[in-house]
Design a protein around this motif. Structure first.
Motif, PDB file in Angstrom:
ATOM      1  N   GLY A 170       0.820  -1.211   0.000  1.00 43.23           N
ATOM      2  CA  GLY A 170       0.000   0.000   0.000  1.00 43.23           C
ATOM      3  C   GLY A 170       0.850   1.257   0.000  1.00 43.23           C
ATOM      4  N   THR A 171       1.895   1.256   0.811  1.00 43.63           N
ATOM      5  CA  THR A 171       2.798   2.397   0.881  1.00 43.63           C
ATOM      6  C   THR A 171       3.525   2.606  -0.446  1.00 43.63           C
ATOM      7  OG1 THR A 171       3.137   1.993   3.240  1.00 43.63           O
ATOM      8  CG2 THR A 171       4.756   3.365   2.123  1.00 43.63           C
ATOM      9  N   ILE A 227       2.462   1.652  -3.501  1.00 44.44           N
ATOM     10  CA  ILE A 227       1.515   2.098  -4.525  1.00 44.44           C
ATOM     11  C   ILE A 227       1.215   3.585  -4.366  1.00 44.44           C
ATOM     12  CG2 ILE A 227      -0.889   1.906  -5.295  1.00 44.44           C
ATOM     13  CD1 ILE A 227      -0.674  -1.112  -4.681  1.00 44.44           C
ATOM     14  N   LYS A 228       1.038   4.034  -3.111  1.00 40.49           N
ATOM     15  CA  LYS A 228       0.676   5.434  -2.863  1.00 40.49           C
ATOM     16  C   LYS A 228       1.885   6.356  -2.754  1.00 40.49           C
ATOM     17  CE  LYS A 228      -1.867   4.090   0.635  1.00 40.49           C
ATOM     18  NZ  LYS A 228      -2.748   4.125   1.830  1.00 40.49           N
ATOM     19  N   GLU A 232       3.883   7.003  -0.288  1.00 44.00           N
ATOM     20  CA  GLU A 232       3.762   7.828   0.897  1.00 44.00           C
ATOM     21  C   GLU A 232       4.750   7.364   1.975  1.00 44.00           C
ATOM     22  OE1 GLU A 232      -0.229   7.297   2.282  1.00 44.00           O
ATOM     23  OE2 GLU A 232       0.187   5.353   3.182  1.00 44.00           O
TER      24      GLU A 232
END
Length: 224
Positions: free
Chosen positions: A84-85, A87-88, A90
């Motif tokens: 998730g990190t 892909i985003k 962030e």
């Protein structure tokens, strides 16, 4: 670049890739070793690689503004996390600590995104991964509110044997009572007492520096 046989050994998802996808994956993976107690990353760090645990044990945790620490997950060899990190793009929202000497597989973000865009098999893996992690964190919220120390220990152990997240692992894990206590947020003595209760119920067997699961389904549902 990681050797093909090593990638297959530490990443179950890699075995379903086409040959061009597999070759692209291994070109983007490198290995790095962390000593016991090392901070792999802090909240706010930009660890941009998708990460797998090749060897060792990692604790994912967070600390509140008041200084209270909470363990989010323990991850053994075979775990892959941080999608998730990546892909985003962030900063990390959690802390990672190596509980023993640990070797991580680090996949470049560009390689991860290439697989994300081109590989149906890789995306199927990610869907299952997201689903299991979501269930895990929902259960974590329930665990913290409703279960006693033995129940929390049972859930944390069961997560380390999740058949979706760890498809290749057998029922025995080399882990110390101190490490279990760190993962479940309790002292070694309390962890020892909890293990004795679970062993008496026939859910697991405690060895010298290891735990063998006897009934994973009951262990995952244990509520005290």
């Amino acid at each position: 670049m990681i050797a093909p046989e090593e990638l297959r050994a530490i990443a179950a998802w890699s075995r379903d890739l086409t040959q061009p996808e597999f070759d692209e994956a291994r070109r983007g993976v490198s290995l790095k070793t962390y000593g016991k107690g090392s901070n792999i990353c802090h909240v706010g760090d930009r660890l941009e690689s998708w990460t797998g645990v090749a060897e060792g044990l990692v604790k994912m945790s967070t600390t509140s503004k008041t200084g209270k620490s909470a363990t989010l997950a323990g991850m053994r060899a075979g775990a892959w996390f941080g999608e998730g990190t990546v892909i985003k793009a962030e900063p990390r929202r959690y802390e990672l600590v190596a509980l023993r000497e640990t070797r991580l597989a680090l996949m470049r973000r560009s390689t991860f995104l290439w697989l994300f865009e081109h590989s149906a098999a890789f995306n199927r893996f990610l869907v299952h991964q997201f689903n299991e992690r979501l269930a895990q964190f929902i259960a974590l919220a329930e665990t913290e509110r409703t279960l006693d120390s033995t129940g929390r220990l049972a859930r944390n152990l069961a997560w380390l044997f999740n058949p979706i997240l760890y498809p290749d692992q057998d029922k025995t894990l080399a882990i110390s009572q101190e490490e279990l206590g760190l993962l479940a947020g309790m002292s070694r003595q309390i962890a020892n007492q909890g293990l004795a209760k679970l062993e008496a119920l026939g859910l697991l067997e405690v060895g010298h520096g290891s735990v063998t699961i006897k009934d994973l389904e009951r262990l995952a549902r244990y509520e005290g």
